[in-house]
Design a protein around this motif. Structure first.
Motif, PDB file in Angstrom:
ATOM      1  N   GLN A  24       0.395  -1.142   0.310  1.00  0.00           N
ATOM      2  CA  GLN A  24       0.483   0.172   0.203  1.00  0.00           C
ATOM      3  C   GLN A  24       0.826   1.484  -0.115  1.00  0.00           C
ATOM      4  O   GLN A  24       0.384   1.991  -0.173  1.00  0.00           O
ATOM      5  N   THR A  25       2.048   1.193  -0.075  1.00  0.00           N
ATOM      6  CA  THR A  25       3.422   2.261   0.629  1.00  0.00           C
ATOM      7  C   THR A  25       3.789   2.383  -0.260  1.00  0.00           C
ATOM      8  O   THR A  25       5.040   1.796  -0.885  1.00  0.00           O
ATOM      9  N   SER A  26       3.644   3.273  -1.687  1.00  0.00           N
ATOM     10  CA  SER A  26       4.498   3.730  -3.033  1.00  0.00           C
ATOM     11  C   SER A  26       5.872   3.556  -2.973  1.00  0.00           C
ATOM     12  O   SER A  26       6.994   3.209  -3.299  1.00  0.00           O
ATOM     13  N   PHE A  27       7.035   3.949  -1.669  1.00  0.00           N
ATOM     14  CA  PHE A  27       7.652   4.750  -2.023  1.00  0.00           C
ATOM     15  C   PHE A  27       8.403   3.100  -1.459  1.00  0.00           C
ATOM     16  O   PHE A  27       9.853   3.126  -1.192  1.00  0.00           O
ATOM     17  N   LEU A  28       7.652   2.082  -0.926  1.00  0.00           N
ATOM     18  CA  LEU A  28       8.405   0.126  -0.557  1.00  0.00           C
ATOM     19  C   LEU A  28       8.167   0.011  -1.277  1.00  0.00           C
ATOM     20  O   LEU A  28       7.557  -0.416  -1.899  1.00  0.00           O
ATOM     21  N   ASP A  29       9.970  -0.864  -1.614  1.00  0.00           N
ATOM     22  CA  ASP A  29       9.392  -1.902  -2.491  1.00  0.00           C
ATOM     23  C   ASP A  29      10.279  -3.506  -1.625  1.00  0.00           C
ATOM     24  O   ASP A  29      11.249  -3.704  -2.027  1.00  0.00           O
ATOM     25  N   LEU A  30       8.887  -4.195  -1.833  1.00  0.00           N
ATOM     26  CA  LEU A  30       9.596  -5.187  -1.588  1.00  0.00           C
ATOM     27  C   LEU A  30       9.980  -6.690  -1.665  1.00  0.00           C
ATOM     28  O   LEU A  30       9.874  -6.933  -3.170  1.00  0.00           O
ATOM     29  N   LYS A  31      11.350  -7.078  -1.651  1.00  0.00           N
ATOM     30  CA  LYS A  31      11.921  -7.740  -2.427  1.00  0.00           C
ATOM     31  C   LYS A  31      11.780  -9.791  -1.912  1.00  0.00           C
ATOM     32  O   LYS A  31      11.462 -10.480  -2.871  1.00  0.00           O
ATOM     33  N   ALA A  32      11.626  -9.421  -0.248  1.00  0.00           N
ATOM     34  CA  ALA A  32      10.976 -10.906  -0.430  1.00  0.00           C
ATOM     35  C   ALA A  32      10.701 -11.120   1.864  1.00  0.00           C
ATOM     36  O   ALA A  32      10.022  -9.467   1.848  1.00  0.00           O
ATOM     37  N   THR A  33       9.809 -11.911   1.393  1.00  0.00           N
ATOM     38  CA  THR A  33       9.257 -12.209   2.841  1.00  0.00           C
ATOM     39  C   THR A  33       9.595 -13.432   3.701  1.00  0.00           C
ATOM     40  O   THR A  33      10.015 -14.418   2.569  1.00  0.00           O
ATOM     41  N   PHE A  34       9.661 -13.256   4.890  1.00  0.00           N
ATOM     42  CA  PHE A  34      10.830 -14.964   6.037  1.00  0.00           C
ATOM     43  C   PHE A  34       9.793 -15.061   7.000  1.00  0.00           C
ATOM     44  O   PHE A  34       9.667 -13.958   6.995  1.00  0.00           O
ATOM     45  N   ASP A  35      10.168 -16.451   7.051  1.00  0.00           N
ATOM     46  CA  ASP A  35       9.671 -17.136   7.835  1.00  0.00           C
ATOM     47  C   ASP A  35       9.887 -17.167   9.428  1.00  0.00           C
ATOM     48  O   ASP A  35      10.032 -17.857  10.281  1.00  0.00           O
ATOM     49  N   ASN A  36      11.394 -16.845   9.145  1.00  0.00           N
ATOM     50  CA  ASN A  36      12.425 -17.403  10.060  1.00  0.00           C
ATOM     51  C   ASN A  36      14.254 -16.108  10.120  1.00  0.00           C
ATOM     52  O   ASN A  36      13.839 -15.694   8.587  1.00  0.00           O
ATOM     53  N   ALA A  37      14.631 -15.865  10.579  1.00  0.00           N
ATOM     54  CA  ALA A  37      15.577 -15.088  10.406  1.00  0.00           C
ATOM     55  C   ALA A  37      16.966 -15.548   9.754  1.00  0.00           C
ATOM     56  O   ALA A  37      17.576 -15.151   9.270  1.00  0.00           O
ATOM     57  N   ILE A  38      17.354 -17.248   9.884  1.00  0.00           N
ATOM     58  CA  ILE A  38      18.280 -17.254   9.079  1.00  0.00           C
ATOM     59  C   ILE A  38      17.848 -17.262   7.541  1.00  0.00           C
ATOM     60  O   ILE A  38      19.421 -17.283   7.218  1.00  0.00           O
ATOM     61  N   GLU A  39      16.534 -18.100   7.159  1.00  0.00           N
ATOM     62  CA  GLU A  39      16.775 -17.664   5.849  1.00  0.00           C
ATOM     63  C   GLU A  39      17.208 -16.254   5.077  1.00  0.00           C
ATOM     64  O   GLU A  39      17.781 -16.505   4.543  1.00  0.00           O
ATOM     65  N   ALA A  40      16.330 -15.373   6.612  1.00  0.00           N
ATOM     66  CA  ALA A  40      16.668 -13.640   5.671  1.00  0.00           C
ATOM     67  C   ALA A  40      18.033 -13.851   5.680  1.00  0.00           C
ATOM     68  O   ALA A  40      18.558 -12.647   5.601  1.00  0.00           O
ATOM     69  N   LEU A  41      19.183 -14.046   7.177  1.00  0.00           N
ATOM     70  CA  LEU A  41      20.215 -13.463   6.518  1.00  0.00           C
ATOM     71  C   LEU A  41      21.051 -14.030   5.418  1.00  0.00           C
ATOM     72  O   LEU A  41      21.633 -13.584   4.993  1.00  0.00           O
ATOM     73  N   THR A  42      20.506 -15.533   5.404  1.00  0.00           N
ATOM     74  CA  THR A  42      21.168 -15.421   3.319  1.00  0.00           C
ATOM     75  C   THR A  42      21.223 -14.995   3.023  1.00  0.00           C
ATOM     76  O   THR A  42      22.063 -14.251   2.135  1.00  0.00           O
ATOM     77  N   PHE A  43      19.933 -14.112   2.822  1.00  0.00           N
ATOM     78  CA  PHE A  43      19.346 -13.587   1.613  1.00  0.00           C
ATOM     79  C   PHE A  43      19.746 -12.093   1.715  1.00  0.00           C
ATOM     80  O   PHE A  43      20.317 -11.570   0.491  1.00  0.00           O
ATOM     81  N   ILE A  44      20.179 -11.794   3.315  1.00  0.00           N
ATOM     82  CA  ILE A  44      20.788  -9.921   2.774  1.00  0.00           C
ATOM     83  C   ILE A  44      21.727 -10.275   2.529  1.00  0.00           C
ATOM     84  O   ILE A  44      22.652  -9.024   1.885  1.00  0.00           O
ATOM     85  N   ASN A  45      23.045 -11.445   2.476  1.00  0.00           N
ATOM     86  CA  ASN A  45      24.414 -11.348   2.685  1.00  0.00           C
ATOM     87  C   ASN A  45      24.892 -11.349   1.302  1.00  0.00           C
ATOM     88  O   ASN A  45      25.509 -10.674   0.540  1.00  0.00           O
ATOM     89  N   LYS A  46      23.249 -12.006   0.205  1.00  0.00           N
ATOM     90  CA  LYS A  46      23.481 -11.737  -0.999  1.00  0.00           C
ATOM     91  C   LYS A  46      22.727 -10.678  -2.160  1.00  0.00           C
ATOM     92  O   LYS A  46      22.883 -10.729  -2.969  1.00  0.00           O
ATOM     93  N   ASN A  47      22.969  -9.704  -0.654  1.00  0.00           N
ATOM     94  CA  ASN A  47      20.906  -8.882  -2.105  1.00  0.00           C
ATOM     95  C   ASN A  47      21.507  -7.176  -0.845  1.00  0.00           C
ATOM     96  O   ASN A  47      21.975  -7.260   0.200  1.00  0.00           O
ATOM     97  N   GLU A  48      21.243  -5.884  -1.532  1.00  0.00           N
ATOM     98  CA  GLU A  48      21.459  -5.168  -1.421  1.00  0.00           C
ATOM     99  C   GLU A  48      19.752  -4.834  -0.975  1.00  0.00           C
ATOM    100  O   GLU A  48      18.885  -4.422  -2.050  1.00  0.00           O
ATOM    101  N   ILE A  49      19.924  -4.890   0.545  1.00  0.00           N
ATOM    102  CA  ILE A  49      18.628  -4.341   0.611  1.00  0.00           C
ATOM    103  C   ILE A  49      18.679  -2.797   2.133  1.00  0.00           C
ATOM    104  O   ILE A  49      19.410  -2.598   2.833  1.00  0.00           O
ATOM    105  N   ASP A  50      17.701  -2.099   1.913  1.00  0.00           N
ATOM    106  CA  ASP A  50      17.975  -1.123   2.887  1.00  0.00           C
ATOM    107  C   ASP A  50      17.119  -1.275   3.909  1.00  0.00           C
ATOM    108  O   ASP A  50      17.269  -0.526   4.897  1.00  0.00           O
ATOM    109  N   LEU A  51      15.905  -1.838   3.567  1.00  0.00           N
ATOM    110  CA  LEU A  51      15.438  -1.411   5.053  1.00  0.00           C
ATOM    111  C   LEU A  51      14.591  -3.008   5.689  1.00  0.00           C
ATOM    112  O   LEU A  51      14.420  -3.967   4.538  1.00  0.00           O
TER     113      LEU A  51
END
Length: 244
Positions: A24-51
């Motif tokens: 709903q928020t025009s200035f946000l660009d959702l790249k992915a969602t995760f249900d656990n922090a370990i998978e998310a950390l792998t994604f963060i280490n491989k991609n440039e994420i702002d927020l």
């Protein structure tokens, strides 16, 4: 400007709600969602994420543990965090890892928009700052003091002192220091290394304001500050350049 973001939450309904609000928020660009922090950390280490929208209470790796890992990364482009949690006792911990904001569940879209607008302003200011410092370096910083951001000129800072969950920023010609809810580590990263140096786990000093140096101490104004063994070699390398 678009802010790239991800959401991490082990509760499906909460994760769906954040995804809905992001879309709903025009200035946000959702790249992915995760249900656990370990998978998310792998994604963060491989991609440039702002927020990152980050729940705290999760199994295996908690949101606070993930935030500490991210906060420990070197460089200025590590992602910033907005915590989304049902537990308000983590607010101080959130400030320790320099979180942008803290959304307490259940929250409305109005609450979400206020928080993300704060993030938008942060990234907009960061871009403006990078543009302005491409030719000349900024001679000031902004500190979180109580409920406002206070502009502080670098030339006015005598030294910075760790104080529990805060730092005391001691200024020249002012009797009382500014008390800011941040860490000494964050201040060390923020202050230019050619002007400021850490000499102790509790002190960062302004090199221009050193009045005298003894064997294990530095005198700045009326303050006598200890040089610890862990930082002594680096300080002596600086000092040897100026010994006649």
């Amino acid at each position: 400007m678009k802010i790239s973001c991800i959401s991490i939450d082990d509760e499906p309904l909460a994760l769906d709600l954040v995804e809905k609000f992001i879309k709903q928020t025009s200035f946000l660009d959702l790249k992915a969602t995760f249900d656990n922090a370990i998978e998310a950390l792998t994604f963060i280490n491989k991609n440039e994420i702002d927020l990152i929208f980050l729940d705290i209470q999760m199994p295996d790796l908690s949101g606070m543990e993930l935030a500490r890992i991210i906060d420990g990364k070197k460089g200025e482009n590590k992602p910033r965090i907005i915590f989304t949690t049902a537990y308000n006792q983590f607010a101080i911990e959130g400030y320790k890892v320099d979180a942008l904001d803290y959304l307490l569940k259940p929250y409305s879209y109005e609450d979400f928009l206020k928080s993300t607008t704060k993030a938008y302003q942060y990234f907009e200011n960061k871009i403006d700052s990078e543009k302005s410092t491409s030719d000349t370096k900024a001679d000031f910083i902004f500190l979180k003091v109580e409920y406002q951001l206070v502009k502080v000129m670098l030339k006015d800072i005598a030294y910075v002192e760790a104080y529990k969950d805060y730092v005391k920023v001691h200024l020249n010609d002012k009797p009382n220091p500014l008390l800011s809810l941040t860490s000494l580590k964050s201040m060390e990263e923020l202050l230019p290394s050619e002007k400021f140096m850490r000499i102790h786990r509790s002190y960062i000093i302004a090199l221009d304001h050193i009045e005298s140096v003894s064997r294990n101490t530095v005198q700045i104004g009326s303050a006598t500050l200890t040089i610890s063994e862990n930082y002594k070699d680096g300080f002596m390398q600086f000092l040897n350049k100026w010994i006649a």
